[in-house]
Enzyme design. Structure first.
Site, PDB file in Angstrom:
ATOM      1  N   TYR A 127     -26.888 -29.324 -36.606  1.00 24.26           N
ATOM      2  CA  TYR A 127     -25.624 -28.601 -36.475  1.00 24.26           C
ATOM      3  C   TYR A 127     -25.794 -27.149 -36.885  1.00 24.26           C
ATOM      4  O   TYR A 127     -26.742 -26.799 -37.596  1.00 24.26           O
ATOM      5  CB  TYR A 127     -24.500 -29.259 -37.290  1.00 24.26           C
ATOM      6  CG  TYR A 127     -24.645 -29.118 -38.791  1.00 24.26           C
ATOM      7  CD1 TYR A 127     -24.066 -28.042 -39.460  1.00 24.26           C
ATOM      8  CD2 TYR A 127     -25.338 -30.060 -39.541  1.00 24.26           C
ATOM      9  CE1 TYR A 127     -24.184 -27.912 -40.840  1.00 24.26           C
ATOM     10  CE2 TYR A 127     -25.455 -29.944 -40.913  1.00 24.26           C
ATOM     11  CZ  TYR A 127     -24.883 -28.868 -41.562  1.00 24.26           C
ATOM     12  OH  TYR A 127     -25.003 -28.734 -42.918  1.00 24.26           O
ATOM     13  N   CYS A 128     -24.888 -26.317 -36.392  1.00 26.87           N
ATOM     14  CA  CYS A 128     -24.822 -24.905 -36.782  1.00 26.87           C
ATOM     15  C   CYS A 128     -23.335 -24.542 -36.820  1.00 26.87           C
ATOM     16  O   CYS A 128     -22.534 -25.318 -37.335  1.00 26.87           O
ATOM     17  CB  CYS A 128     -25.640 -24.025 -35.835  1.00 26.87           C
ATOM     18  SG  CYS A 128     -25.129 -24.068 -34.112  1.00 26.87           S
ATOM     19  N   VAL A 129     -22.958 -23.412 -36.253  1.00 24.71           N
ATOM     20  CA  VAL A 129     -21.549 -23.026 -36.210  1.00 24.71           C
ATOM     21  C   VAL A 129     -20.968 -23.273 -34.822  1.00 24.71           C
ATOM     22  O   VAL A 129     -19.925 -23.891 -34.682  1.00 24.71           O
ATOM     23  CB  VAL A 129     -21.354 -21.545 -36.612  1.00 24.71           C
ATOM     24  CG1 VAL A 129     -19.898 -21.109 -36.434  1.00 24.71           C
ATOM     25  CG2 VAL A 129     -21.795 -21.326 -38.048  1.00 24.71           C
TER      26      VAL A 129
ATOM     27  N   TYR B 155     -20.495 -27.439 -37.768  1.00 25.78           N
ATOM     28  CA  TYR B 155     -19.984 -27.393 -39.137  1.00 25.78           C
ATOM     29  C   TYR B 155     -18.471 -27.150 -39.193  1.00 25.78           C
ATOM     30  O   TYR B 155     -17.783 -27.783 -40.009  1.00 25.78           O
ATOM     31  CB  TYR B 155     -20.743 -26.372 -39.989  1.00 25.78           C
ATOM     32  CG  TYR B 155     -20.381 -26.505 -41.454  1.00 25.78           C
ATOM     33  CD1 TYR B 155     -20.778 -27.636 -42.167  1.00 25.78           C
ATOM     34  CD2 TYR B 155     -19.624 -25.533 -42.096  1.00 25.78           C
ATOM     35  CE1 TYR B 155     -20.419 -27.792 -43.502  1.00 25.78           C
ATOM     36  CE2 TYR B 155     -19.275 -25.687 -43.418  1.00 25.78           C
ATOM     37  CZ  TYR B 155     -19.680 -26.814 -44.122  1.00 25.78           C
ATOM     38  OH  TYR B 155     -19.320 -26.970 -45.438  1.00 25.78           O
TER      39      TYR B 155
END
Length: 121
Positions: A85-87, A114
Site C-alpha cells: 500500500y501507499c497513498v 492507507y
C-alpha cells in the site's frame, strides 16, 4: 497520419493510467486476516516520513523507490501473500510489478491504500 495519431492516443492513455499488476484485497479482508492470525506480509511503500506519521500495524517499510535494492531481503517472503500500500496506489502498483517480475506469486494491493485503512478505523 490517422494511424500515428491513434498510436499516440493509445500510448498516452496507457501512460496516464496507474499500473494494475496485482490482485487487490479490501481493508475489511485484511483486518479479518490480521484478527485471525493469518495476516499476510504487509509492505508500506511510502517514504519514511509518511510511514512514521502512521502505518498499518506490523507493516514493513520498503519505499517503492528502493524496492529493487531490498529484493534479497524480501526473497524469504516469495511464496507468502504480500499486501502493498501507499497513498494513491501508484507506488504500490509499481512495486507490485517489480515483485511479480522477480518471481513473487501472491502480491496484492490494498484497496483504498492507507487513506482507506485510516477511514475504516
Amino acid at each position: 497520419m490517422k494511424r500515428i495519431n491513434l498510436v499516440l492516443l493509445v500510448v498516452l492513455s496507457v501512460l496516464g493510467t496507474p499500473l494494475l499488476a496485482a490482485d487487490s484485497i479490501s481493508v475489511n479482508e485484511l483486518k479479518q486476516a490480521m484478527q485471525a492470525d493469518r495476516a499476510p506480509i504487509i509492505i508500506d511503500v511510502r517514504n519514511e516520513d509518511e510511514y512514521l506519521a502512521g502505518h498499518i500495524p506490523g507493516a514493513i517499510m520498503v519505499p517503492a523507490k528502493q524496492m529493487d535494492q531490498h529484493l534479497d531481503m524480501l526473497k524469504q517472503y516469495r511464496k507468502q501473500e504480500i499486501v502493498l500500500y501507499c497513498v494513491s496506489g501508484r507506488r504500490a502498483s509499481a512495486a507490485a510489478t517489480l515483485l511479480e517480475d522477480a518471481g513473487f506469486k501472491k502480491v496484492r494491493l490494498l484497496e483504498g491504500n492507507y487513506p482507506g485503512w485510516e477511514a475504516a478505523q
